[in-house]
Design an enzyme around this catalytic site. Structure first.
Site, PDB file in Angstrom:
ATOM      1  N   ARG A   1       0.820  -1.218   0.000  1.00  0.00           N
ATOM      2  CA  ARG A   1       0.000   0.000   0.000  1.00  0.00           C
ATOM      3  C   ARG A   1       0.853   1.268   0.000  1.00  0.00           C
ATOM      4  O   ARG A   1       0.377   2.344  -0.345  1.00  0.00           O
ATOM      5  CB  ARG A   1      -0.955   0.001   1.204  1.00  0.00           C
ATOM      6  CG  ARG A   1      -2.134   0.966   1.016  1.00  0.00           C
ATOM      7  CD  ARG A   1      -3.106   0.950   2.181  1.00  0.00           C
ATOM      8  NE  ARG A   1      -2.488   1.407   3.398  1.00  0.00           N
ATOM      9  CZ  ARG A   1      -2.283   0.659   4.487  1.00  0.00           C
ATOM     10  NH1 ARG A   1      -2.675  -0.594   4.522  1.00  0.00           N
ATOM     11  NH2 ARG A   1      -1.711   1.178   5.548  1.00  0.00           N
TER      12      ARG A   1
ATOM     13  N   TYR B   1     -13.704  19.859 -14.377  1.00  0.00           N
ATOM     14  CA  TYR B   1     -14.427  18.578 -14.424  1.00  0.00           C
ATOM     15  C   TYR B   1     -15.525  18.554 -13.349  1.00  0.00           C
ATOM     16  O   TYR B   1     -15.256  18.848 -12.188  1.00  0.00           O
ATOM     17  CB  TYR B   1     -13.416  17.454 -14.202  1.00  0.00           C
ATOM     18  CG  TYR B   1     -13.954  16.051 -14.297  1.00  0.00           C
ATOM     19  CD1 TYR B   1     -14.792  15.671 -15.327  1.00  0.00           C
ATOM     20  CD2 TYR B   1     -13.597  15.107 -13.345  1.00  0.00           C
ATOM     21  CE1 TYR B   1     -15.264  14.375 -15.409  1.00  0.00           C
ATOM     22  CE2 TYR B   1     -14.057  13.801 -13.425  1.00  0.00           C
ATOM     23  CZ  TYR B   1     -14.902  13.450 -14.458  1.00  0.00           C
ATOM     24  OH  TYR B   1     -15.369  12.162 -14.530  1.00  0.00           O
TER      25      TYR B   1
ATOM     26  N   ASP C   1      -5.027  21.120 -13.262  1.00  0.00           N
ATOM     27  CA  ASP C   1      -5.301  19.806 -13.838  1.00  0.00           C
ATOM     28  C   ASP C   1      -4.974  19.923 -15.328  1.00  0.00           C
ATOM     29  O   ASP C   1      -5.700  20.567 -16.093  1.00  0.00           O
ATOM     30  CB  ASP C   1      -6.777  19.449 -13.614  1.00  0.00           C
ATOM     31  CG  ASP C   1      -7.154  18.095 -14.233  1.00  0.00           C
ATOM     32  OD1 ASP C   1      -6.456  17.635 -15.147  1.00  0.00           O
ATOM     33  OD2 ASP C   1      -8.177  17.528 -13.810  1.00  0.00           O
TER      34      ASP C   1
ATOM     35  N   LYS D   1      -5.934   9.020 -19.392  1.00  0.00           N
ATOM     36  CA  LYS D   1      -6.139   9.650 -20.697  1.00  0.00           C
ATOM     37  C   LYS D   1      -4.852   9.536 -21.533  1.00  0.00           C
ATOM     38  O   LYS D   1      -4.426   8.449 -21.841  1.00  0.00           O
ATOM     39  CB  LYS D   1      -6.610  11.086 -20.507  1.00  0.00           C
ATOM     40  CG  LYS D   1      -7.723  11.243 -19.436  1.00  0.00           C
ATOM     41  CD  LYS D   1      -9.021  10.554 -19.812  1.00  0.00           C
ATOM     42  CE  LYS D   1     -10.049  10.526 -18.680  1.00  0.00           C
ATOM     43  NZ  LYS D   1     -10.324  11.782 -18.009  1.00  0.00           N
TER      44      LYS D   1
HETATM   45  C1  LIG Z   1     -10.897  12.070 -16.733  1.00  0.00           C
HETATM   46  C2  LIG Z   1     -10.525  13.309 -16.025  1.00  0.00           C
HETATM   47  C3  LIG Z   1     -10.430  13.343 -14.637  1.00  0.00           C
HETATM   48  C4  LIG Z   1     -10.729  12.145 -13.790  1.00  0.00           C
HETATM   49  O1  LIG Z   1      -9.808  11.136 -14.015  1.00  0.00           O
HETATM   50  P1  LIG Z   1     -10.136   9.569 -13.777  1.00  0.00           P
HETATM   51  O2  LIG Z   1      -8.861   8.889 -14.126  1.00  0.00           O
HETATM   52  O3  LIG Z   1     -11.285   9.224 -14.644  1.00  0.00           O
HETATM   53  O4  LIG Z   1     -10.488   9.454 -12.322  1.00  0.00           O
HETATM   54  C5  LIG Z   1     -10.049  14.530 -14.041  1.00  0.00           C
HETATM   55  N1  LIG Z   1      -9.780  15.631 -14.769  1.00  0.00           N
HETATM   56  C6  LIG Z   1      -9.863  15.642 -16.111  1.00  0.00           C
HETATM   57  C7  LIG Z   1      -9.557  16.866 -16.864  1.00  0.00           C
HETATM   58  C8  LIG Z   1     -10.247  14.478 -16.778  1.00  0.00           C
HETATM   59  O5  LIG Z   1     -10.331  14.482 -18.119  1.00  0.00           O
END
Ligand SMILES: *Cc1c(COP(=O)(O)O)cnc(C)c1O
Length: 418
Positions: free
Chosen positions: A84, A137, A209, A234
């Site tokens: 962990r 988001y 982000d 992504k």
């Molecule tokens: C997809 C996404 C998230 C969340 O990520 P997950 O891996 O699905 O938890 C956060 N911010 C942005 C800009 C995203 O495209």
């Protein structure tokens, strides 16, 4: 456009001795982004002299003696203890990601949302506040509005790109300000240097982000932002086959995040870390194609008679084109557009007519995806809420993959005639 070379420390001469070259490759400093993506964070000689890193499938790690445990605790020795808290493959990926973003420490989580929750929980306490730009988001904002508030952390949102409103929202309780850049689906771009300066002047932490730009297209830490976050699900993973998230920043600001993750337990399995490491190797190559496909498709759509409007920061018509051109290497694979004179069903018909683009949420993988935000993400919202979020009934979002540009354009052309 300007071509920033964020991965080369300007002025320093290239390393020449073999030890210096090894150090440059491992640290990712003094080499280009593709070299860093392939080599950074990795040992030169690995287990069994293999060129790839091993997948260490262990939940626990053993000590040869009680003395060895005490040495580990007292001297903070670099080794594993319990799954962990970390695993060897995860540390390689973290070092690679830290190098790519130009940060001291990266902490990997089991998803992008786990990473966001982790960094906010580690740095915000009852009585403090966080301010978001409102195009972030919706799950990120929902976490703050519905859950952080239960623990006494205040949440405010201001209009994206309104730096004066952001500044006005900051008060003595404010601890952190947050934005995405680019945002989804409108692809607004934040001036990260201005954002970082705003944070510094008010003594608040800044978080970007940067999922949609990746360190290949832009590195917010170089602008002075405190934390950069990515959903590695992504572009970083890049193959629509894993979930992961990462936060990168200075060692001092990231240690509390790592400690909290050890308690929260949102860690990646060794197998998942291996998939991410493998995906990252081709990050620069993939991003070049995502960028090329994004720009070509955006231009095609902008000139198409059945298209009302295109959102893409690489187009001169985009409201944030100037700051994007100034700060980004490329503009990514996301393209949003409005179908001219179409209601929601006619718009759905365009989505359903695509043959190469697949219908689905997410973005950043090699396969191109198409979706109607109204249906995919906002079906349970009221028309008034959708208007606030700027989600039109005739809006389509494309997450372009790495297929041949001409094939994608032909597919969209056919779909628009449907
Ligand atoms: C997809 C996404 C998230 C969340 O990520 P997950 O891996 O699905 O938890 C956060 N911010 C942005 C800009 C995203 O495209």
């Amino acid at each position: 456009m300007t071509s920033p070379e964020p991965h080369r420390s300007s002025g320093s001469s290239p390393p020449t001795s073999s030890a210096a070259i090894d150090a440059a490759l491992r640290s990712g400093l003094g080499v280009g982004p593709s070299t860093a993506a392939v080599h950074a964070g990795e040992a030169r000689q690995k287990l069994a002299d293999a060129i790839t890193d091993p997948i260490v499938s262990a939940s626990t790690y053993t000590f040869p003696s009680t003395r060895a445990i005490l040495d580990f605790i007292e001297q903070d020795l670099p080794r594993e203890e319990y799954g962990r808290y970390g695993n060897p493959g995860e540390r390689v990926v973290e070092d690679k990601l830290a190098a790519l973003d130009g940060g001291e420490m990266a902490v990997l989580f089991s998803s992008g949302m786990a990473a966001l929750v982790g960094v906010l929980m580690a740095h915000l306490s009852a009585g403090e506040e966080v301010v978001f730009f409102d195009q972030c988001y919706h799950r990120s904002r929902e976490f703050c509005r519905r859950h952080l508030t239960r623990f006494g952390v205040g949440f405010r949102e201001v209009k994206t790109g309104d730096y004066d409103a952001m500044e006005a929202a900051i008060n003595p309780r404010t601890k952190m300000v947050v934005s995405e850049s680019p945002t989804n689906p409108h692809l607004s771009i934040v001036d990260c240097a201005r954002f970082a300066d705003l944070g510094r002047r008010h003594g608040v932490l800044t978080l970007i982000d940067a999922t949609l730009c990746t360190p290949y297209n832009h590195r917010p830490l170089a602008d002075g932002v405190d934390f950069v976050l990515h959903s590695a699900t992504k572009y970083l993973g890049g193959h629509n086959d894993l979930l992961a998230g990462v936060v990168v920043g200075s060692k001092g600001k990231m240690e509390p995040v790592r400690n909290l993750r050890g308690i929260m337990g949102g860690i990646n399995s060794p197998h998942n870390c291996y998939l991410l490491e493998r995906g990252l190797k081709t990050l620069a190559l993939r991003m070049e194609r995502h960028n090329a496909n994004g720009l070509a498709v955006a231009r095609f759509l902008e000139s198409h008679p059945r298209v009302e409007r295109v959102f893409y920061p690489g187009l001169e018509s985009h409201p944030y084109h100037a700051v994007a051109k100034e700060s980004m290497r490329g503009y990514g694979g996301l393209v949003t557009f409005l179908v001219k004179d179409a209601d929601w069903q006619q718009t759905s018909r365009v989505v359903d007519a695509a043959r190469i683009l697949r219908i689905g949420p997410s973005l950043g993988g090699v396969e191109s995806l198409i979706e109607q935000p109204l249906v995919m993400s906002y079906w349970n919202y009221s028309p008034a809420e959708r208007q606030t979020f700027g989600i039109g009934d005739n809006m389509i979002r494309l997450a372009l993959g790495i297929e041949d540009t001409a094939d994608l354009i032909a597919d969209l052309g056919r779909a628009l005639e449907a």
